[in-house]
Design an enzyme around this catalytic site. Structure first.
Site, PDB file in Angstrom:
ATOM      1  N   SER A 285       0.846  -1.212   0.000  1.00 19.08           N
ATOM      2  CA  SER A 285       0.000   0.000   0.000  1.00 19.08           C
ATOM      3  C   SER A 285       0.876   1.254   0.000  1.00 19.08           C
ATOM      4  O   SER A 285       0.575   2.241  -0.675  1.00 19.08           O
ATOM      5  CB  SER A 285      -0.897   0.010   1.247  1.00 19.08           C
ATOM      6  OG  SER A 285      -1.741  -1.110   1.241  1.00 19.08           O
TER       7      SER A 285
ATOM      8  N   ILE B 291       4.471  -9.984  -8.812  1.00 16.75           N
ATOM      9  CA  ILE B 291       4.321  -9.325 -10.114  1.00 16.75           C
ATOM     10  C   ILE B 291       3.560 -10.210 -11.108  1.00 16.75           C
ATOM     11  O   ILE B 291       4.040 -11.261 -11.530  1.00 16.75           O
ATOM     12  CB  ILE B 291       5.701  -8.883 -10.660  1.00 16.75           C
ATOM     13  CG1 ILE B 291       6.425  -8.015  -9.609  1.00 16.75           C
ATOM     14  CG2 ILE B 291       5.546  -8.147 -11.996  1.00 16.75           C
ATOM     15  CD1 ILE B 291       5.623  -6.849  -9.027  1.00 16.75           C
TER      16      ILE B 291
ATOM     17  N   GLU C 205      -6.058   4.257 -13.755  1.00 15.76           N
ATOM     18  CA  GLU C 205      -6.820   3.698 -14.875  1.00 15.76           C
ATOM     19  C   GLU C 205      -6.932   2.190 -14.745  1.00 15.76           C
ATOM     20  O   GLU C 205      -7.974   1.599 -15.034  1.00 15.76           O
ATOM     21  CB  GLU C 205      -6.143   4.090 -16.188  1.00 15.76           C
ATOM     22  CG  GLU C 205      -6.050   5.603 -16.298  1.00 15.76           C
ATOM     23  CD  GLU C 205      -5.550   6.089 -17.639  1.00 15.76           C
ATOM     24  OE1 GLU C 205      -5.094   5.263 -18.445  1.00 15.76           O
ATOM     25  OE2 GLU C 205      -5.638   7.306 -17.870  1.00 15.76           O
TER      26      GLU C 205
ATOM     27  N   ARG D 276      -7.248   0.345 -12.269  1.00 17.07           N
ATOM     28  CA  ARG D 276      -8.250  -0.228 -11.355  1.00 17.07           C
ATOM     29  C   ARG D 276      -9.636  -0.277 -11.979  1.00 17.07           C
ATOM     30  O   ARG D 276     -10.491  -1.047 -11.518  1.00 17.07           O
ATOM     31  CB  ARG D 276      -8.213   0.438  -9.985  1.00 17.07           C
ATOM     32  CG  ARG D 276      -8.526   1.868  -9.882  1.00 17.07           C
ATOM     33  CD  ARG D 276      -8.339   2.304  -8.432  1.00 17.07           C
ATOM     34  NE  ARG D 276      -6.990   2.053  -7.969  1.00 17.07           N
ATOM     35  CZ  ARG D 276      -6.085   3.008  -7.684  1.00 17.07           C
ATOM     36  NH1 ARG D 276      -6.398   4.280  -7.799  1.00 17.07           N
ATOM     37  NH2 ARG D 276      -4.882   2.692  -7.284  1.00 17.07           N
TER      38      ARG D 276
ATOM     39  N   ARG E 247     -31.731 -28.134 -11.129  1.00 18.01           N
ATOM     40  CA  ARG E 247     -31.678 -28.880  -9.869  1.00 18.01           C
ATOM     41  C   ARG E 247     -33.076 -28.957  -9.224  1.00 18.01           C
ATOM     42  O   ARG E 247     -33.715 -27.917  -9.008  1.00 18.01           O
ATOM     43  CB  ARG E 247     -30.705 -28.171  -8.917  1.00 18.01           C
ATOM     44  CG  ARG E 247     -30.671 -28.695  -7.517  1.00 18.01           C
ATOM     45  CD  ARG E 247     -29.975 -30.024  -7.440  1.00 18.01           C
ATOM     46  NE  ARG E 247     -29.866 -30.469  -6.063  1.00 18.01           N
ATOM     47  CZ  ARG E 247     -29.476 -31.692  -5.714  1.00 18.01           C
ATOM     48  NH1 ARG E 247     -29.153 -32.576  -6.664  1.00 18.01           N
ATOM     49  NH2 ARG E 247     -29.401 -32.030  -4.451  1.00 18.01           N
TER      50      ARG E 247
ATOM     51  N   GLY F  48     -25.382 -25.667  -3.538  1.00 18.03           N
ATOM     52  CA  GLY F  48     -25.330 -26.663  -2.467  1.00 18.03           C
ATOM     53  C   GLY F  48     -23.969 -27.340  -2.417  1.00 18.03           C
ATOM     54  O   GLY F  48     -22.934 -26.692  -2.619  1.00 18.03           O
ATOM     55  N   GLY F  49     -23.989 -28.655  -2.189  1.00 19.40           N
ATOM     56  CA  GLY F  49     -22.729 -29.414  -2.113  1.00 19.40           C
ATOM     57  C   GLY F  49     -21.928 -29.283  -3.404  1.00 19.40           C
ATOM     58  O   GLY F  49     -20.687 -29.228  -3.381  1.00 19.40           O
TER      59      GLY F  49
ATOM     60  N   GLU G 256      -3.926  -3.720  -6.948  1.00 14.87           N
ATOM     61  CA  GLU G 256      -4.123  -2.359  -7.495  1.00 14.87           C
ATOM     62  C   GLU G 256      -4.808  -1.438  -6.478  1.00 14.87           C
ATOM     63  O   GLU G 256      -5.679  -0.642  -6.817  1.00 14.87           O
ATOM     64  CB  GLU G 256      -4.862  -2.415  -8.833  1.00 14.87           C
ATOM     65  CG  GLU G 256      -4.033  -3.165  -9.865  1.00 14.87           C
ATOM     66  CD  GLU G 256      -4.314  -2.785 -11.293  1.00 14.87           C
ATOM     67  OE1 GLU G 256      -4.730  -1.638 -11.538  1.00 14.87           O
ATOM     68  OE2 GLU G 256      -4.084  -3.636 -12.156  1.00 14.87           O
TER      69      GLU G 256
ATOM     70  N   SER H 290      -9.035  -2.291  -0.645  1.00 12.36           N
ATOM     71  CA  SER H 290     -10.295  -1.555  -0.437  1.00 12.36           C
ATOM     72  C   SER H 290     -10.097  -0.369   0.515  1.00 12.36           C
ATOM     73  O   SER H 290     -10.652   0.711   0.287  1.00 12.36           O
ATOM     74  CB  SER H 290     -11.370  -2.500   0.098  1.00 12.36           C
ATOM     75  OG  SER H 290     -11.712  -3.425  -0.904  1.00 12.36           O
TER      76      SER H 290
HETATM   77  C1  LIG Z   1      -2.219 -12.046  -7.072  1.00  9.49           C
HETATM   78  C2  LIG Z   1      -1.510 -10.734  -6.918  1.00  9.49           C
HETATM   79  C3  LIG Z   1      -1.086 -10.040  -8.031  1.00  9.49           C
HETATM   80  C4  LIG Z   1      -0.404  -8.821  -7.885  1.00  9.49           C
HETATM   81  N1  LIG Z   1       0.089  -8.193  -9.004  1.00  9.49           N
HETATM   82  C5  LIG Z   1       0.879  -7.098  -8.840  1.00  9.49           C
HETATM   83  C6  LIG Z   1       1.550  -6.525  -9.973  1.00  9.49           C
HETATM   84  O1  LIG Z   1       1.398  -6.982 -11.109  1.00  9.49           O
HETATM   85  N2  LIG Z   1       2.375  -5.468  -9.763  1.00  9.49           N
HETATM   86  C7  LIG Z   1       2.570  -4.939  -8.518  1.00  9.49           C
HETATM   87  O2  LIG Z   1       3.334  -3.993  -8.405  1.00  9.49           O
HETATM   88  N3  LIG Z   1       1.942  -5.460  -7.427  1.00  9.49           N
HETATM   89  C8  LIG Z   1       1.118  -6.531  -7.561  1.00  9.49           C
HETATM   90  N4  LIG Z   1       0.505  -7.096  -6.466  1.00  9.49           N
HETATM   91  C9  LIG Z   1       0.725  -6.508  -5.141  1.00  9.49           C
HETATM   92  C10 LIG Z   1      -0.524  -5.823  -4.606  1.00  9.49           C
HETATM   93  O3  LIG Z   1      -0.780  -4.648  -5.336  1.00  9.49           O
HETATM   94  C11 LIG Z   1      -0.317  -5.571  -3.105  1.00  9.49           C
HETATM   95  O4  LIG Z   1      -0.366  -6.834  -2.468  1.00  9.49           O
HETATM   96  C12 LIG Z   1      -1.363  -4.627  -2.538  1.00  9.49           C
HETATM   97  O5  LIG Z   1      -1.161  -3.327  -3.014  1.00  9.49           O
HETATM   98  C13 LIG Z   1      -1.378  -4.604  -1.017  1.00  9.49           C
HETATM   99  O6  LIG Z   1      -0.096  -4.414  -0.499  1.00  9.49           O
HETATM  100  P1  LIG Z   1       0.440  -5.381   0.680  1.00  9.49           P
HETATM  101  O7  LIG Z   1       0.209  -6.768   0.209  1.00  9.49           O
HETATM  102  O8  LIG Z   1       1.798  -4.976   1.050  1.00  9.49           O
HETATM  103  O9  LIG Z   1      -0.559  -5.132   1.879  1.00  9.49           O
HETATM  104  P2  LIG Z   1      -0.383  -4.015   3.029  1.00  9.49           P
HETATM  105  O10 LIG Z   1      -0.107  -2.708   2.405  1.00  9.49           O
HETATM  106  O11 LIG Z   1       0.546  -4.525   4.060  1.00  9.49           O
HETATM  107  O12 LIG Z   1      -1.856  -4.002   3.605  1.00  9.49           O
HETATM  108  C14 LIG Z   1      -2.331  -4.937   4.595  1.00  9.49           C
HETATM  109  C15 LIG Z   1      -3.662  -4.427   5.127  1.00  9.49           C
HETATM  110  O13 LIG Z   1      -3.472  -3.158   5.764  1.00  9.49           O
HETATM  111  C16 LIG Z   1      -4.343  -2.211   5.196  1.00  9.49           C
HETATM  112  N5  LIG Z   1      -3.687  -0.894   5.168  1.00  9.49           N
HETATM  113  C17 LIG Z   1      -2.424  -0.588   4.759  1.00  9.49           C
HETATM  114  N6  LIG Z   1      -2.209   0.734   4.816  1.00  9.49           N
HETATM  115  C18 LIG Z   1      -3.353   1.277   5.263  1.00  9.49           C
HETATM  116  C19 LIG Z   1      -3.789   2.626   5.521  1.00  9.49           C
HETATM  117  N7  LIG Z   1      -2.973   3.672   5.323  1.00  9.49           N
HETATM  118  N8  LIG Z   1      -5.048   2.805   5.971  1.00  9.49           N
HETATM  119  C20 LIG Z   1      -5.870   1.767   6.175  1.00  9.49           C
HETATM  120  N9  LIG Z   1      -5.542   0.488   5.924  1.00  9.49           N
HETATM  121  C21 LIG Z   1      -4.304   0.246   5.485  1.00  9.49           C
HETATM  122  C22 LIG Z   1      -4.645  -2.704   3.805  1.00  9.49           C
HETATM  123  O14 LIG Z   1      -5.869  -2.187   3.315  1.00  9.49           O
HETATM  124  C23 LIG Z   1      -4.687  -4.206   4.000  1.00  9.49           C
HETATM  125  O15 LIG Z   1      -5.961  -4.597   4.431  1.00  9.49           O
HETATM  126  C24 LIG Z   1      -0.198  -8.289  -6.598  1.00  9.49           C
HETATM  127  C25 LIG Z   1      -0.650  -8.994  -5.473  1.00  9.49           C
HETATM  128  C26 LIG Z   1      -1.285 -10.205  -5.617  1.00  9.49           C
HETATM  129  C27 LIG Z   1      -1.727 -10.953  -4.386  1.00  9.49           C
END
Ligand SMILES: Cc1cc2nc3c(=O)[nH]c(=O)nc-3n(C[C@H](O)[C@H](O)[C@H](O)COP(=O)(O)OP(=O)(O)OC[C@H]3O[C@@H](n4cnc5c(N)ncnc54)[C@H](O)[C@@H]3O)c2cc1C
Length: 388
Positions: free
Chosen positions: A141, A166, A250, A252, A277, A348-349, A372, A375
């Site tokens: 994040s 990635i 964009e 997202r 069913r 169901g199952g 991306e 929430s």
């Molecule tokens: C399948 C998959 C594909 C991905 N593909 C890419 C990609 O192609 N390129 C890329 O760069 N990244 C990619 N990601 C990384 C993804 O974007 C990050 O996992 C995501 O941004 C969350 O970061 P984090 O996992 O470090 O979670 P954290 O930032 O550690 O967040 C953990 C929790 O804390 C909450 N939180 C954190 N900061 C705050 C705040 N300030 N206020 C309130 N709540 C907060 C978050 O909402 C979350 O619920 C991918 C991840 C997955 C799982």
């Protein structure tokens, strides 16, 4: 809110002839080419190259690339339609196409020099997959707290660091990699680099074993004195934060498209199942409780679709869309989780076993609230706009 004093504007869901034909052809492709492979791709966590080649032939890997560079010369809205249609059948294919178009090609079109465009766009339209590498183990994040560094040496940039999670890491030949060239300047040191697979010092590491979208590869990237030419900088040195923010804003909308496609797919499977069913001597679709649950789910999906389409139309019309895109992502990903959960219940199952498609779609839905921008981060964007 903009006003219009003349004839009625078309509905958001009204498609031009071109958009309708495009959507139908992608849906038909998904049913013919993707559907038979869905279970196998999920189990083996792999997308066959033959299917990827067909996606290129279909024209969905270079949707916004101008025809002069060999692309389809279409709009962002077409990308949304393609991601939605493919995700109806397999959200892993949806995200492959989404990252290619809404993140990588989008960034190349907006920030690439003429030289970069000439070098990469024709390849991206025909054979090359792209990946977008921002996140790291310690910075998700808080993406701009990245630890990956780039330093200028002998007229080249030398990159050191690790990226995590990635998408397309396994299949990509071109990576947009964010690194900080001047940590003292904070986020103003962040710079976007183009790194080709095979560059010495660059390796694609571990592939994650995941809950959902299992066929889509999610990989670690390692940079150990990885040297790239000066001309590999995408945009300006120190302006990588802009590249990241603007493309993700964009991108997202594309995730919103993935989520509504996924939810629509689950809904259609469930409508068919409930008609078939029988319990208590009649189809379960004849019970009002079941019909009303499906009616509510369809309402949710339609509302989410309107948010996604509106964000995409705003973007194509060069109007502000930041808040709308955040709303579309949070809402559509919550709808996808809710609707697929209901779809499992109504099977169901059979909803809990892999012989039916809703089990997988339920697992696939979860990622929508994470990548991306989680929430919580979308809520931050929306509330900043609301309350300053
Ligand atoms: C399948 C998959 C594909 C991905 N593909 C890419 C990609 O192609 N390129 C890329 O760069 N990244 C990619 N990601 C990384 C993804 O974007 C990050 O996992 C995501 O941004 C969350 O970061 P984090 O996992 O470090 O979670 P954290 O930032 O550690 O967040 C953990 C929790 O804390 C909450 N939180 C954190 N900061 C705050 C705040 N300030 N206020 C309130 N709540 C907060 C978050 O909402 C979350 O619920 C991918 C991840 C997955 C799982």
């Amino acid at each position: 809110m903009t006003t219009h004093s003349h004839a009625a504007l078309p509905a958001l869901t009204t498609l031009s002839d071109d958009e309708r034909l495009f959507r139908e052809s992608v849906l038909e492709f998904a049913a013919r080419e993707v559907r038979p492979l869905v279970r196998e791709m999920d189990e083996h966590a792999k997308i066959p190259r033959t299917l990827i080649d067909k996606l290129f032939d279909m024209g969905v890997m270079g949707i916004e690339i101008p025809e002069s560079y060999g692309g389809a010369g279409a709009t962002f809205f077409h990308s949304v339609l393609a991601v939605e249609a493919l995700s109806q059948v397999d959200p892993s294919i949806g995200v492959l196409v989404d990252v290619q178009n809404t993140l990588v090609i989008n960034a190349l079109l907006r920030w690439g020099s003429d030289e970069i465009k000439r070098r990469y766009l024709p390849k991206m339209a025909t054979a090359t997959i792209g990946a977008y590498a921002l996140s790291e183990a310690g910075s998700g994040s808080d993406a701009f707290a990245m630890a990956t560094r780039a330093a200028e040496r002998d007229g080249e940039w030398v990159i050191n660091g690790r990226k995590l999670w990635i998408t397309n890491g396994n299949e990509a030949d071109l990576f947009i990699v964010f690194a900080n060239v001047n940590p003292d300047a904070g986020y103003r040191g962040i710079t976007a680099f183009l790194v080709e697979r095979g560059t010495p010092g660059f390796t694609v590491g571990k592939k994650e074993d995941k809950l959902g979208i299992r066929a889509s590869s999610t990989c670690e990237l390692l940079f150990e004195d990885c040297r790239v030419p000066r001309a590999s900088v995408l945009g300006d040195v120190g302006k990588g934060y802009k590249v990241a923010i603007e493309t993700l804003n964009e991108g997202r909308i594309g995730i919103g498209a993935q989520m509504i496609g996924l939810a629509q797919g689950a809904l259609e499977h469930t409508i068919a199942y409930t008609k078939d069913r029988k319990q208590f001597g009649k189809a379960i679709a004849d019970f009002q409780a079941v019909r009303h649950q499906l009616a509510r789910a369809a309402t949710d999906v339609e509302a989410a679709r309107l948010l996604v389409y509106n964000s995409a139309r705003l973007r194509d019309n060069h109007l502000p869309f930041l808040t709308e895109a955040a709303m579309c992502k949070i809402f559509s990903s919550e709808v996808a989780e809710r609707v697929t959960s209901l779809c499992v219940n109504l099977h169901g199952g059979n909803g809990f076993v892999k012989d039916y498609p809703v089990e997988k779609l339920y697992r696939d839905a979860k990622i929508g609230q994470i990548y991306e921008g989680t929430s919580n981060l979308q809520l931050e964007t929306i509330s900043k706009q609301l309350m300053g």
